[in-house]
Design a protein around this motif. Structure first.
Motif, PDB file in Angstrom:
ATOM      1  N   SER A  75      47.542  45.174  35.990  1.00 52.47           N
ATOM      2  CA  SER A  75      46.990  44.089  36.793  1.00 52.47           C
ATOM      3  C   SER A  75      45.487  44.258  36.983  1.00 52.47           C
ATOM      4  O   SER A  75      44.930  45.337  36.785  1.00 52.47           O
ATOM      5  CB  SER A  75      47.672  44.021  38.163  1.00 52.47           C
ATOM      6  N   MET A  76      44.861  43.152  37.362  1.00 51.17           N
ATOM      7  CA  MET A  76      43.443  43.145  37.724  1.00 51.17           C
ATOM      8  C   MET A  76      43.325  42.355  39.021  1.00 51.17           C
ATOM      9  O   MET A  76      43.559  41.148  39.045  1.00 51.17           O
ATOM     10  CB  MET A  76      42.592  42.507  36.623  1.00 51.17           C
ATOM     11  N   ASN A  77      43.001  43.034  40.093  1.00 58.28           N
ATOM     12  CA  ASN A  77      43.043  42.422  41.423  1.00 58.28           C
ATOM     13  C   ASN A  77      41.651  41.978  41.869  1.00 58.28           C
ATOM     14  O   ASN A  77      40.928  42.698  42.548  1.00 58.28           O
ATOM     15  CB  ASN A  77      43.636  43.406  42.427  1.00 58.28           C
ATOM     16  N   LEU A  78      41.307  40.753  41.464  1.00 60.66           N
ATOM     17  CA  LEU A  78      40.011  40.178  41.791  1.00 60.66           C
ATOM     18  C   LEU A  78      40.148  39.062  42.816  1.00 60.66           C
ATOM     19  O   LEU A  78      41.162  38.361  42.849  1.00 60.66           O
ATOM     20  CB  LEU A  78      39.368  39.598  40.525  1.00 60.66           C
ATOM     21  N   HIS A  79      39.124  38.882  43.609  1.00 58.08           N
ATOM     22  CA  HIS A  79      39.099  37.761  44.538  1.00 58.08           C
ATOM     23  C   HIS A  79      38.855  36.462  43.770  1.00 58.08           C
ATOM     24  O   HIS A  79      39.647  35.522  43.851  1.00 58.08           O
ATOM     25  CB  HIS A  79      37.992  37.963  45.585  1.00 58.08           C
ATOM     26  N   ILE A  80      37.784  36.403  42.999  1.00 54.24           N
ATOM     27  CA  ILE A  80      37.485  35.260  42.132  1.00 54.24           C
ATOM     28  C   ILE A  80      37.898  35.659  40.725  1.00 54.24           C
ATOM     29  O   ILE A  80      37.242  36.476  40.082  1.00 54.24           O
ATOM     30  CB  ILE A  80      35.992  34.894  42.163  1.00 54.24           C
ATOM     31  N   GLN A  81      39.005  35.108  40.240  1.00 53.68           N
ATOM     32  CA  GLN A  81      39.554  35.512  38.951  1.00 53.68           C
ATOM     33  C   GLN A  81      39.035  34.608  37.843  1.00 53.68           C
ATOM     34  O   GLN A  81      39.534  33.508  37.624  1.00 53.68           O
ATOM     35  CB  GLN A  81      41.084  35.481  38.991  1.00 53.68           C
ATOM     36  N   LYS A  82      38.004  35.086  37.155  1.00 51.11           N
ATOM     37  CA  LYS A  82      37.378  34.382  36.046  1.00 51.11           C
ATOM     38  C   LYS A  82      36.991  35.404  34.982  1.00 51.11           C
ATOM     39  O   LYS A  82      36.938  36.610  35.260  1.00 51.11           O
ATOM     40  CB  LYS A  82      36.104  33.649  36.492  1.00 51.11           C
ATOM     41  N   THR A  83      36.683  34.911  33.790  1.00 46.30           N
ATOM     42  CA  THR A  83      36.203  35.845  32.768  1.00 46.30           C
ATOM     43  C   THR A  83      34.869  36.443  33.184  1.00 46.30           C
ATOM     44  O   THR A  83      34.576  37.590  32.849  1.00 46.30           O
ATOM     45  CB  THR A  83      36.047  35.131  31.411  1.00 46.30           C
ATOM     46  N   ALA A  84      34.058  35.686  33.923  1.00 46.08           N
ATOM     47  CA  ALA A  84      32.746  36.189  34.345  1.00 46.08           C
ATOM     48  C   ALA A  84      32.868  37.402  35.257  1.00 46.08           C
ATOM     49  O   ALA A  84      32.007  38.285  35.257  1.00 46.08           O
ATOM     50  CB  ALA A  84      31.960  35.089  35.051  1.00 46.08           C
ATOM     51  N   THR A  85      33.951  37.482  36.043  1.00 43.37           N
ATOM     52  CA  THR A  85      34.167  38.638  36.915  1.00 43.37           C
ATOM     53  C   THR A  85      35.085  39.665  36.264  1.00 43.37           C
ATOM     54  O   THR A  85      34.967  40.859  36.512  1.00 43.37           O
ATOM     55  CB  THR A  85      34.777  38.197  38.255  1.00 43.37           C
ATOM     56  N   GLY A  86      36.014  39.177  35.421  1.00 47.47           N
ATOM     57  CA  GLY A  86      36.997  40.073  34.816  1.00 47.47           C
ATOM     58  C   GLY A  86      36.460  40.924  33.687  1.00 47.47           C
ATOM     59  O   GLY A  86      36.806  42.106  33.575  1.00 47.47           O
ATOM     60  N   LEU A 457      44.562  43.021  51.439  1.00 43.13           N
ATOM     61  CA  LEU A 457      43.293  42.334  51.205  1.00 43.13           C
ATOM     62  C   LEU A 457      42.433  43.071  50.187  1.00 43.13           C
ATOM     63  O   LEU A 457      41.230  42.845  50.097  1.00 43.13           O
ATOM     64  CB  LEU A 457      42.523  42.213  52.529  1.00 43.13           C
ATOM     65  N   ALA A 458      43.064  43.926  49.388  1.00 44.12           N
ATOM     66  CA  ALA A 458      42.314  44.747  48.432  1.00 44.12           C
ATOM     67  C   ALA A 458      41.537  43.907  47.433  1.00 44.12           C
ATOM     68  O   ALA A 458      40.432  44.281  47.024  1.00 44.12           O
ATOM     69  CB  ALA A 458      43.272  45.692  47.697  1.00 44.12           C
ATOM     70  N   ALA A 459      42.099  42.782  47.021  1.00 42.97           N
ATOM     71  CA  ALA A 459      41.420  41.944  46.030  1.00 42.97           C
ATOM     72  C   ALA A 459      40.079  41.451  46.547  1.00 42.97           C
ATOM     73  O   ALA A 459      39.093  41.409  45.804  1.00 42.97           O
ATOM     74  CB  ALA A 459      42.308  40.758  45.653  1.00 42.97           C
ATOM     75  N   ILE A 460      40.027  41.079  47.826  1.00 38.61           N
ATOM     76  CA  ILE A 460      38.753  40.651  48.402  1.00 38.61           C
ATOM     77  C   ILE A 460      37.844  41.852  48.620  1.00 38.61           C
ATOM     78  O   ILE A 460      36.659  41.820  48.298  1.00 38.61           O
ATOM     79  CB  ILE A 460      38.957  39.912  49.746  1.00 38.61           C
ATOM     80  N   ALA A 461      38.406  42.924  49.168  1.00 40.55           N
ATOM     81  CA  ALA A 461      37.601  44.104  49.483  1.00 40.55           C
ATOM     82  C   ALA A 461      36.938  44.698  48.245  1.00 40.55           C
ATOM     83  O   ALA A 461      35.763  45.054  48.271  1.00 40.55           O
ATOM     84  CB  ALA A 461      38.475  45.159  50.164  1.00 40.55           C
ATOM     85  N   SER A 462      37.677  44.801  47.159  1.00 39.25           N
ATOM     86  CA  SER A 462      37.115  45.398  45.947  1.00 39.25           C
ATOM     87  C   SER A 462      36.134  44.469  45.251  1.00 39.25           C
ATOM     88  O   SER A 462      35.369  44.901  44.389  1.00 39.25           O
ATOM     89  CB  SER A 462      38.243  45.770  44.977  1.00 39.25           C
ATOM     90  N   SER A 463      36.150  43.182  45.637  1.00 37.91           N
ATOM     91  CA  SER A 463      35.222  42.216  45.053  1.00 37.91           C
ATOM     92  C   SER A 463      34.026  41.930  45.955  1.00 37.91           C
ATOM     93  O   SER A 463      33.103  41.225  45.550  1.00 37.91           O
ATOM     94  CB  SER A 463      35.947  40.894  44.768  1.00 37.91           C
ATOM     95  N   PHE A 464      34.058  42.473  47.167  1.00 40.82           N
ATOM     96  CA  PHE A 464      32.995  42.166  48.125  1.00 40.82           C
ATOM     97  C   PHE A 464      31.763  43.013  47.872  1.00 40.82           C
ATOM     98  O   PHE A 464      31.795  44.241  47.933  1.00 40.82           O
ATOM     99  CB  PHE A 464      33.481  42.385  49.561  1.00 40.82           C
TER     100      PHE A 464
END
Length: 547
Positions: A75-86, A457-464
């Motif tokens: 898995s990839m746990n992103l807040h904003i899931q896009k290729t630009a972030t992934g 809330l890890a997806a938001i935290a790791s993306s913040f």
């Protein structure tokens, strides 16, 4: 090319990896992996391979599954899931909190304007008169695996990337790569940026002279197999599929007509022929640049696409998507056979993954399965938030910028009115929480002061990211999607991704252990005999490594 900016980055990275550099124990020259190929299939669901298994050839995806190590719980746990972030997450081994690419653009509070993650007017396009090459990796704050490889081999390793889009090419290659190439929408040619190359290589010019893009555009996209073979998909012309430009959703597709509608060659990105172009260019690159021909490991990142920006017009279970993967399977078979013959089966390592998965459309889930899903209207939500803040604090432009599920408040106005930023953030977040379809909305102060990395809330935290993220961040309920009035929706809430390792040093089989996308970078560097850089957050996937 090693310009001033790259020198500064190199100095930074040398300091960054100094701890691991001293401890590296590279493999003996005769036993070293000669070439690493990372295949990123954008928006590839983890279940596509098993879904289309019966129609696949023996030497493509089937071979990867049978001869490789399959991570069935990746898995990839992103807040904003896009290729630009992934893509930067996959290739740096850290999440946006560290690498800084929180979205394809964000609000720069110091300059008071929107900043694109790639745009860099200091550089020019190489290979075209368009402006698509005015990009760089300068805003990427962490080194990629390619950067680390260049540093650990004292710039001897060769690092390249190939893609249909600039963001995938740049963020998969990094800062110090020898070349990053992608398709120019204006001409259909493969181009680069002066950030990477001073002069356009002759072999790339010769490749472009063959005008592959025109060849594909002049042919219709017809199904590879008889329509009765696509039993894993909904019927052709499915009612809930808008199709191209809301007009065309049945085979065959007249690509010349679609090109005229699009106004450029970008339509190729949405067809199997875009992937064909990427594959052919990648093979030409391996040959021309002599990758894998010595004992120093080289790296090539190949970025394929899953209908790109038109994916939402069809869906993951459309005939078009199945046809794209049946053709991609043949591209993979050609790639693997080429690597076998040119590099040698025991001389290369290939990793297949995806920097972003995909989700089912709301209407499909609602109409066919009665799922409790729907659309959220961000523009209306923000308009009401502005009115609410005006009522609460007086008339003013309290919201400065909105970027997907992030809201940037006017901090200067808040300070001018002697208000506490944390209080306004909390009040705004509480207001957003009232909307149907919003799972949770939180103020940035919570992530600045608390540790949510191991919580729900890890997806938001790791993306913040402290400097680049918004003041209010929210997540939608599962299955819910944003719907905008004046722009195309690019949204995904599926964190599951495929990950398969095959080649030198890999043990065949599968693992059910949880695997994070950020585990790829440290595992790859370990397999090459180098220490794990201190910035990497992931773990080494010991269960995949052969003894």
């Amino acid at each position: 090319m090693l310009n001033r900016l790259q020198i500064l980055f190199s100095l930074f990275f040398i300091a960054l990896v100094s701890l691991s550099f001293a401890q590296q124990i590279p493999n003996a020259p005769g036993d070293q992996t000669r070439l690493v190929v990372v295949v990123n299939v954008e928006q590839m669901r983890a279940d596509y391979i098993t879904r289309y298994w019966n129609q696949f050839q023996q030497g493509g995806f089937r071979r990867l599954m049978q001869d490789g190590a399959v991570c069935t719980n990746a898995s990839m746990n992103l807040h904003i899931q896009k290729t630009a972030t992934g893509v930067p997450t996959l290739f740096t081994g850290v999440y946006p909190a560290r690498h800084g690419i929180v979205n394809d653009s964000w609000y720069d509070r110091l300059r008071r304007k929107e900043v694109n993650a790639l745009q860099d007017d200091y550089y020019i396009t190489v290979g075209s008169d368009s402006k698509e090459g005015q990009v760089s990796a300068a805003k990427l704050l962490s080194p990629t695996v390619g950067d680390i490889l260049k540093l650990n081999t004292r710039n001897v390793a060769r690092v390249f990337s190939v893609a249909l889009n600039a963001n995938s090419a740049v963020f998969s290659s990094g800062h110090a790569a020898d070349g990053a190439y992608w398709m120019d929408e204006l001409t259909g040619n493969m181009i680069s940026s002066s950030y990477y190359v001073d002069q356009f290589p002759d072999w790339v010019r010769q490749f472009n002279d063959r005008r592959f893009a025109d060849f594909y555009i002049d042919n219709d996209w017809e199904p590879l197999l008889p329509l009765t073979s696509y039993y894993e998909s909904v019927e052709d012309g499915y009612l809930l599929e808008p199709g191209y430009y809301g007009k065309w959703n049945t085979f065959p597709y007249n690509l010349n007509r679609l090109k005229k509608q699009a106004g450029s060659y970008k339509i190729l990105k949405t067809t199997p022929y875009g992937n064909q172009l990427v594959k052919d260019f990648s093979l030409a690159l391996i040959e021309a640049e002599q990758l894998g021909m010595d004992s120093t490991p080289d790296l090539l990142a190949i970025n394929f696409s899953s209908m790109d920006y038109e994916q939402g017009s069809f869906s993951p279970n459309s005939m078009e998507m199945q046809d794209l993967y049946l053709r991609l399977d043949r591209n993979m078979e050609h790639l693997l056979n080429f690597l076998d013959q040119r590099i040698g089966r025991d001389r290369y390592l290939l990793i297949l993954s995806s920097a972003c998965s995909s989700t089912y459309p709301v209407n499909y889930l609602k109409e066919e399965f009665n799922m409790p899903v729907g659309f959220v209207a961000p523009e209306s939500m923000v308009a009401l938030l502005k009115s609410f803040l005006n009522i609460s604090y007086g008339q003013g432009d309290w919201v400065e910028f909105v970027s997907d599920q992030q809201i940037y408040l006017n901090r200067d106005l808040i300070e001018k009115n002697s208000l506490h930023l944390a209080d306004v953030q909390a009040k705004a977040a509480s207001f957003i929480n009232q909307f149907e379809g919003v799972k949770i909305s939180l103020p940035a102060i919570d992530f600045e002061q608390g540790d949510y990395v191991k919580s729900q809330l890890a997806a938001i935290a790791s993306s913040f990211n402290f400097k680049r993220s918004g003041d209010v961040l929210y997540v939608l309920e599962e299955g819910w999607q944003p719907e905008y009035k004046f722009k195309r929706t690019i949204y995904n809430d599926n964190s599951r991704i495929p990950m398969i390792w095959m080649g030198k040093g890999i043990k065949r089989g599968s693992t059910l252990k949880p695997v994070d996308a950020i585990d790829m970078a440290p595992t790859l560097l370990h397999l090459l005999g180098y220490g794990t850089p201190p910035h990497c957050s992931g773990r080494i996937l010991e269960e995949l490594i052969g003894r």
